[in-house]
Scaffold this motif. Structure first.
Motif, short mmCIF file in Angstrom:
data_model
loop_
_atom_site.label_atom_id
_atom_site.label_comp_id
_atom_site.label_asym_id
_atom_site.label_seq_id
_atom_site.Cartn_x
_atom_site.Cartn_y
_atom_site.Cartn_z
N ARG A 32 5.75 20.97 -8.67
CA ARG A 32 5.71 20.51 -7.03
C ARG A 32 6.90 19.74 -6.99
O ARG A 32 6.88 18.50 -7.34
CB ARG A 32 4.44 19.81 -6.99
CG ARG A 32 3.21 20.91 -6.98
CD ARG A 32 1.77 20.14 -6.51
NE ARG A 32 2.01 19.91 -5.24
CZ ARG A 32 1.51 20.36 -4.32
NH1 ARG A 32 0.74 21.44 -4.37
NH2 ARG A 32 1.59 20.25 -2.89
N THR A 33 7.90 20.24 -5.97
CA THR A 33 9.05 19.33 -5.85
C THR A 33 9.47 19.07 -4.57
O THR A 33 8.74 19.80 -3.29
CB THR A 33 10.38 20.17 -6.51
OG1 THR A 33 10.32 21.50 -5.68
CG2 THR A 33 10.27 20.67 -8.08
N ALA A 34 10.33 17.94 -4.17
CA ALA A 34 10.60 17.59 -3.12
C ALA A 34 12.10 17.39 -3.18
O ALA A 34 12.60 16.67 -4.17
CB ALA A 34 9.75 16.56 -2.41
N VAL A 35 13.00 17.50 -2.19
CA VAL A 35 14.40 17.22 -2.29
C VAL A 35 14.88 16.66 -0.86
O VAL A 35 14.28 16.92 0.02
CB VAL A 35 15.28 18.46 -2.46
CG1 VAL A 35 16.95 18.29 -2.49
CG2 VAL A 35 15.07 19.10 -3.84
N ASN A 47 6.39 16.83 -9.55
CA ASN A 47 5.26 16.42 -9.89
C ASN A 47 4.34 17.36 -10.50
O ASN A 47 4.54 18.46 -10.16
CB ASN A 47 4.42 15.60 -8.68
CG ASN A 47 4.84 14.38 -8.39
OD1 ASN A 47 4.84 13.40 -9.10
ND2 ASN A 47 5.34 14.02 -7.27
N ILE A 48 3.44 17.12 -11.27
CA ILE A 48 2.28 17.96 -11.83
C ILE A 48 1.22 18.02 -10.55
O ILE A 48 1.01 16.81 -9.87
CB ILE A 48 1.70 17.65 -13.09
CG1 ILE A 48 3.04 17.65 -14.06
CG2 ILE A 48 0.54 18.25 -13.44
CD1 ILE A 48 2.40 17.21 -15.56
N ASP A 49 0.70 19.00 -10.40
CA ASP A 49 -0.09 19.35 -9.37
C ASP A 49 -1.43 18.54 -9.65
O ASP A 49 -1.85 18.36 -10.56
CB ASP A 49 -0.64 20.78 -9.12
CG ASP A 49 -1.35 21.20 -7.97
OD1 ASP A 49 -1.39 20.35 -6.93
OD2 ASP A 49 -2.35 22.05 -7.86
N GLY A 50 -1.81 17.65 -8.50
CA GLY A 50 -2.84 16.86 -8.61
C GLY A 50 -2.55 15.37 -9.40
O GLY A 50 -3.46 14.61 -9.54
N ARG A 51 -1.34 15.27 -10.00
CA ARG A 51 -0.92 14.08 -10.54
C ARG A 51 0.26 13.41 -9.87
O ARG A 51 1.59 13.67 -10.58
CB ARG A 51 -0.70 14.13 -11.97
CG ARG A 51 -2.03 14.26 -12.66
CD ARG A 51 -2.11 14.46 -14.26
NE ARG A 51 -1.18 13.39 -14.66
CZ ARG A 51 -0.63 13.55 -15.92
NH1 ARG A 51 -0.70 14.58 -16.55
NH2 ARG A 51 0.11 12.56 -16.40
N PRO A 52 0.37 12.82 -8.55
CA PRO A 52 1.52 12.50 -7.94
C PRO A 52 2.09 11.32 -8.40
O PRO A 52 1.39 10.16 -8.32
CB PRO A 52 1.35 12.32 -6.51
CG PRO A 52 -0.06 12.40 -6.55
CD PRO A 52 -0.83 13.07 -7.67
N THR A 61 19.18 7.87 7.16
CA THR A 61 20.27 6.93 6.70
C THR A 61 20.13 6.41 5.07
O THR A 61 21.14 5.89 4.82
CB THR A 61 20.42 5.67 7.48
OG1 THR A 61 19.25 4.66 7.44
CG2 THR A 61 20.29 6.20 8.86
N LEU A 62 18.81 6.57 4.62
CA LEU A 62 18.75 6.04 3.19
C LEU A 62 17.63 6.87 2.60
O LEU A 62 16.66 7.22 3.10
CB LEU A 62 18.08 4.44 3.33
CG LEU A 62 17.84 3.85 1.95
CD1 LEU A 62 19.29 3.67 1.33
CD2 LEU A 62 17.32 2.66 2.21
N ALA A 63 17.79 6.99 1.34
CA ALA A 63 16.92 7.95 0.68
C ALA A 63 16.55 7.14 -0.61
O ALA A 63 17.52 6.67 -1.19
CB ALA A 63 17.19 9.29 0.42
N VAL A 64 15.34 7.39 -1.05
CA VAL A 64 15.25 6.79 -2.43
C VAL A 64 13.84 7.56 -3.20
O VAL A 64 12.96 8.08 -2.55
CB VAL A 64 14.47 5.39 -2.40
CG1 VAL A 64 12.96 5.38 -1.58
CG2 VAL A 64 14.19 4.90 -3.61
N ALA A 65 14.13 7.80 -4.66
CA ALA A 65 13.30 8.33 -5.19
C ALA A 65 12.78 7.58 -6.59
O ALA A 65 13.79 7.01 -7.13
CB ALA A 65 13.96 9.79 -5.63
N PHE A 66 11.78 7.48 -7.05
CA PHE A 66 11.18 6.92 -7.99
C PHE A 66 9.93 7.41 -8.53
O PHE A 66 9.31 7.93 -8.07
CB PHE A 66 10.97 5.16 -7.75
CG PHE A 66 10.11 4.98 -6.64
CD1 PHE A 66 8.74 4.66 -7.12
CD2 PHE A 66 10.29 5.04 -5.31
CE1 PHE A 66 7.82 4.46 -5.96
CE2 PHE A 66 9.48 4.72 -4.29
CZ PHE A 66 7.92 4.52 -4.59
N THR A 67 9.74 6.69 -10.00
CA THR A 67 8.58 7.34 -10.59
C THR A 67 7.90 6.13 -11.64
O THR A 67 8.87 5.30 -11.81
CB THR A 67 8.66 8.56 -11.83
OG1 THR A 67 7.53 8.84 -12.16
CG2 THR A 67 9.90 8.26 -12.74
#
Length: 67
Positions: A32-35, A47-52, A61-67
């Motif tokens: 399950r991806t997002a870009v 992400n694994i389905d059901g485990r975000p 103007t700004l983007a952030v990705a984290f885990t």
């Protein structure tokens, strides 16, 4: 487990397909991806389905990705 990836280009906006291939290279991290693409940078999560466990946010103007 989730995944976070990024692509930075010096000359043009990176193609979302490049980041999709990067995330697909580790299918055990999730399908399950997002870009988000802003200017010369693109960020993505998987992400694994059901485990975000990873999050992606952008406001134009700004983007952030984290885990």
């Amino acid at each position: 487990m989730a995944a976070v990836g990024g692509v930075l280009s010096r000359s043009r906006a990176p193609a979302a397909e490049s980041l999709a291939r990067l995330l697909a290279a580790a299918p055990h991290r999730g399908d399950r991806t997002a870009v988000a693409s802003l200017g010369a940078a693109a960020l993505g999560i998987a992400n694994i389905d059901g485990r975000p466990e990873a999050t992606l946010a952008e406001d134009g103007t700004l983007a952030v990705a984290f885990t």
